[in-house]
Write a protein that holds these residues in place. Structure first.
Motif, PDB file in Angstrom:
ATOM      1  N   ALA A  33      18.876  94.306  16.000  1.00 48.43           N
ATOM      2  CA  ALA A  33      20.581  95.500  16.594  1.00 48.43           C
ATOM      3  C   ALA A  33      20.068  95.674  18.513  1.00 48.43           C
ATOM      4  O   ALA A  33      20.592  96.741  18.761  1.00 48.43           O
ATOM      5  CB  ALA A  33      20.753  96.737  15.543  1.00 48.43           C
ATOM      6  N   LEU A  35      18.173  98.498  18.840  1.00 49.93           N
ATOM      7  CA  LEU A  35      18.487  99.856  18.814  1.00 49.93           C
ATOM      8  C   LEU A  35      17.142 100.558  19.336  1.00 49.93           C
ATOM      9  O   LEU A  35      17.733 102.180  20.124  1.00 49.93           O
ATOM     10  CB  LEU A  35      18.549 100.444  17.139  1.00 49.93           C
ATOM     11  CG  LEU A  35      19.556  99.902  16.483  1.00 49.93           C
ATOM     12  CD1 LEU A  35      19.061  99.860  15.081  1.00 49.93           C
ATOM     13  CD2 LEU A  35      20.499 100.868  16.756  1.00 49.93           C
ATOM     14  N   SER A 118      13.674  98.771   9.891  1.00 47.35           N
ATOM     15  CA  SER A 118      12.757  99.758  10.752  1.00 47.35           C
ATOM     16  C   SER A 118      11.675 100.436  10.440  1.00 47.35           C
ATOM     17  O   SER A 118      10.502 101.055  10.154  1.00 47.35           O
ATOM     18  CB  SER A 118      13.309 100.627  11.628  1.00 47.35           C
ATOM     19  OG  SER A 118      14.678 101.686  10.445  1.00 47.35           O
ATOM     20  N   ARG A 152      15.729 105.331  13.129  1.00 47.20           N
ATOM     21  CA  ARG A 152      14.539 105.914  12.761  1.00 47.20           C
ATOM     22  C   ARG A 152      14.389 107.232  11.978  1.00 47.20           C
ATOM     23  O   ARG A 152      13.664 107.252  11.062  1.00 47.20           O
ATOM     24  CB  ARG A 152      12.840 105.536  13.714  1.00 47.20           C
ATOM     25  CG  ARG A 152      13.504 104.144  14.361  1.00 47.20           C
ATOM     26  CD  ARG A 152      11.921 103.689  14.370  1.00 47.20           C
ATOM     27  NE  ARG A 152      11.147 103.188  13.127  1.00 47.20           N
ATOM     28  CZ  ARG A 152       9.817 102.998  12.730  1.00 47.20           C
ATOM     29  NH1 ARG A 152       9.427 102.461  14.428  1.00 47.20           N
ATOM     30  NH2 ARG A 152       9.706 103.580  12.186  1.00 47.20           N
ATOM     31  N   HIS A 264       5.144 103.550  22.324  1.00 45.48           N
ATOM     32  CA  HIS A 264       3.570 104.278  21.261  1.00 45.48           C
ATOM     33  C   HIS A 264       2.995 103.998  22.130  1.00 45.48           C
ATOM     34  O   HIS A 264       2.342 103.530  22.109  1.00 45.48           O
ATOM     35  CB  HIS A 264       3.767 103.917  20.403  1.00 45.48           C
ATOM     36  CG  HIS A 264       5.603 104.263  19.098  1.00 45.48           C
ATOM     37  ND1 HIS A 264       5.364 103.055  18.404  1.00 45.48           N
ATOM     38  CD2 HIS A 264       5.771 105.252  18.912  1.00 45.48           C
ATOM     39  CE1 HIS A 264       6.852 104.266  17.977  1.00 45.48           C
ATOM     40  NE2 HIS A 264       6.411 105.408  17.859  1.00 45.48           N
TER      41      HIS A 264
HETATM   42  O1  SUG Z   1      10.972 101.925  16.639  1.00 45.23           O
HETATM   43  N1  SUG Z   1      11.767  99.432  16.733  1.00 45.23           N
HETATM   44  C1  SUG Z   1      10.910 100.213  15.974  1.00 45.23           C
HETATM   45  C2  SUG Z   1       8.996  98.967  16.795  1.00 45.23           C
HETATM   46  C3  SUG Z   1       8.029 100.615  16.085  1.00 45.23           C
HETATM   47  C4  SUG Z   1       6.682  99.592  16.320  1.00 45.23           C
HETATM   48  N2  SUG Z   1       5.905 100.582  16.111  1.00 45.23           N
HETATM   49  C5  SUG Z   1       4.291 100.724  16.966  1.00 45.23           C
HETATM   50  N3  SUG Z   1       4.533 100.593  17.872  1.00 45.23           N
HETATM   51  N4  SUG Z   1       3.696 101.767  15.999  1.00 45.23           N
HETATM   52  C6  SUG Z   1      10.580 101.042  17.094  1.00 45.23           C
HETATM   53  O2  SUG Z   1      10.896 101.004  18.558  1.00 45.23           O
HETATM   54  C7  SUG Z   1      14.356  98.029  16.786  1.00 45.23           C
HETATM   55  C8  SUG Z   1      15.250  97.780  15.706  1.00 45.23           C
HETATM   56  C9  SUG Z   1      15.886  97.556  16.046  1.00 45.23           C
HETATM   57  O3  SUG Z   1      16.367  97.533  17.310  1.00 45.23           O
HETATM   58  O4  SUG Z   1      17.028  96.611  16.025  1.00 45.23           O
HETATM   59  C10 SUG Z   1      12.913  99.046  16.630  1.00 45.23           C
HETATM   60  O5  SUG Z   1      13.465 100.688  15.973  1.00 45.23           O
END
Ligand code: SUG
Length: 460
Positions: A33, A35, A118, A152, A264
């Protein structure tokens, strides 16, 4: 100050200790998505067709392969999505069909946010401090508030509930509420937390990496993308967990790395035992950080595996997720678990060959196909939460989430029976997707022996 420790009859020396990796099971609404601002994979794959079934099976295959190596592997259940209580809280009323139809028309972005799977990225579920580091010798958990993005932030309360349902015994485990969900206390959990130690059961030094100081406007800040974790949040978690200040280090992420897509710290650095594997552009003040780590580690020598930009440019590190690997202790050394993309980027693949031939603790490299998760910016390390536990603490936790051959077979059949092979953004409005997901999750709580952890299981 050492407090009385009921689990050990007052002794503060726990028995042999292992690391449990708790991987997030991908949920039935896994979709793309766009997001997550600052996460290049999420932005570039927005609105593509996803495969929830393939995503869940890819995650399970990684878990199984690591369990087969004798590593302790657990499963964290997905969260309930689309999250109808959030839509009701935002003023949508009527039947669920009516709510889904209205929100998909008025705000498809909102529907994708409340539908995101997520919670699969459990490195962001919580920060965990093992018993060896904490003042009361219990394992401490603080769910991340994930306040930097709406989709999130919806995870925090259910994450807390799930962790409590697994680590139930308060003689062993201490659970804190997540921090206030505002940007000043933005907390993204273990993805910005690394523990360095002589071995998992021995006291370690906990390294908290933050992107900004919320209460100091003079500090360096990224220009292009948001810094999700604040120093204030990291400090609060360290206080809550009862960590000794002389065993804690706070370090700022390099703002240039955040602007290059390192949302991160686990996208640019990973540690295990006394080894820190990182890119030279990971930290703002690398030398003082290393000096502080060395000092606080005392007799434990810090080993570093530092990757220079001329070996692997920052963009290649982000594109391949080289540092989002799992660095795991196995017999005779360490295992590096990398995503398949690492073998598709020339500089990274060459570097991995050098690592294997070189003089360091890494004895083996394993590659996994995690493409479904990777397209949303989640590699092997994002998908797992590390919990160092001694044998008695393992025995005290809920055994139903520990991966065995039998549980693996059951979960594969469960995924195949309930998950769609394809999902398009418009499918999120389909009321039967909601029903299918609930049906699946209801059955899953039975398989994992978790009781009624979901809101829909409490509705009459
Ligand atoms: O928070 N992606 C997550 C990925 C998290 C990765 N975690 C670590 N690096 N530990 C985020 O960015 C994408 C959802 C979307 O676009 O549909 C998303 O939330």
């Amino acid at each position: 100050m050492d407090t009385y420790n009921p689990r050990n009859g007052g002794k503060s020396n726990p028995g042999p200790c292992r690391e449990l990796n708790l991987d997030g099971l991908v949920g039935p609404t896994h979709n793309y998505a766009g997001l997550a601002r600052g996460n290049l994979a999420s932005s570039s794959n927005a609105n593509q067709v996803s495969s929830p079934q393939e995503a869940a099976l890819q995650g399970l295959a990684k878990m199984k392969a690591l369990a087969d190596k004798g590593l302790l592997q657990g499963v964290l259940p997905p969260q309930e999505r689309p999250h109808m209580p959030t839509l009701r809280r935002l003023g949508f009323t009527g039947t669920e069909e009516k709510i889904l139809a209205r929100v998909s028309q008025e705000s498809p972005e909102l529907l994708s946010a409340v539908s995101s799977a997520s919670s699969m990225w459990t490195a962001n579920a919580a920060t965990v401090s093992p018993a060896a580091d904490t003042v009361d010798h219990r394992v401490h958990f603080t769910p991340a508030n994930l306040a930097s993005s709406f989709h999130r932030s919806l995870e925090a309360s259910e994450t807390g509930r799930i962790l409590r349902s697994i680590f139930t015994d308060d003689a062993w485990f201490a659970h804190h509420p997540s921090l206030p969900p505002v940007s000043q206390f933005g907390d993204e959990g273990a993805a910005n937390h690394t523990r360095l130690c002589p071995s998992h059961g021995k006291p370690g030094v906990e390294l908290f990496v933050y992107g900004q100081m919320a209460f100091d406007s003079r500090a360096a800040m990224p220009q292009r993308f948001p810094a999700r974790q604040t120093l204030e949040a990291s400090r609060a978690v360290a206080r809550l967990h009862g960590l000794k200040p002389e065993r804690v280090v706070f370090a700022q992420q390099n703002p240039a790395a955040i602007d290059a897509g390192v949302f991160h710290n686990d996208v640019i650095a990973v540690g295990n035992e006394n080894l820190l594997f990182y890119h030279e552009l990971a930290f703002l003040n690398e030398e003082p950080l290393l000096a502080e780590l060395r000092e606080k580690l005392g007799n434990t020598p810090l080993e570093t595996l530092r990757v220079a930009s001329d070996q692997v440019p920052l963009e290649d590190a982000v594109a391949s997720y080289l540092f989002n690997s799992q660095l795991l202790s196995v017999d005779g050394g360490m295992l590096l678990v990398v995503p398949g993309e690492c073998r598709e980027v020339t500089s990274v693949s060459r570097y991995l060959d050098e690592v294997l031939a070189g003089d360091n603790a890494i004895r083996a490299i394993e590659t996994f196909d995690l493409r479904q998760s990777m397209r949303n910016g989640g590699g092997p390390a994002c998908l797992r939460l590390r919990v160092a536990l001694d044998d008695d603490a393992v025995a005290a936790m809920n055994q139903g989430v520990l991966l065995t051959d039998e549980l693996y077979e059951r979960l594969v059949a469960w995924v195949q029976g309930h998950y769609r092979e394809e999902l398009l953004p418009e499918d999120l409005a389909d009321p039967s997707l909601l029903q299918e997901s609930r049906h699946a999750l209801d059955e899953l709580t039975g398989i994992l022996g978790l009781g009624s952890i979901y809101d829909f299981q409490h509705e009459v």
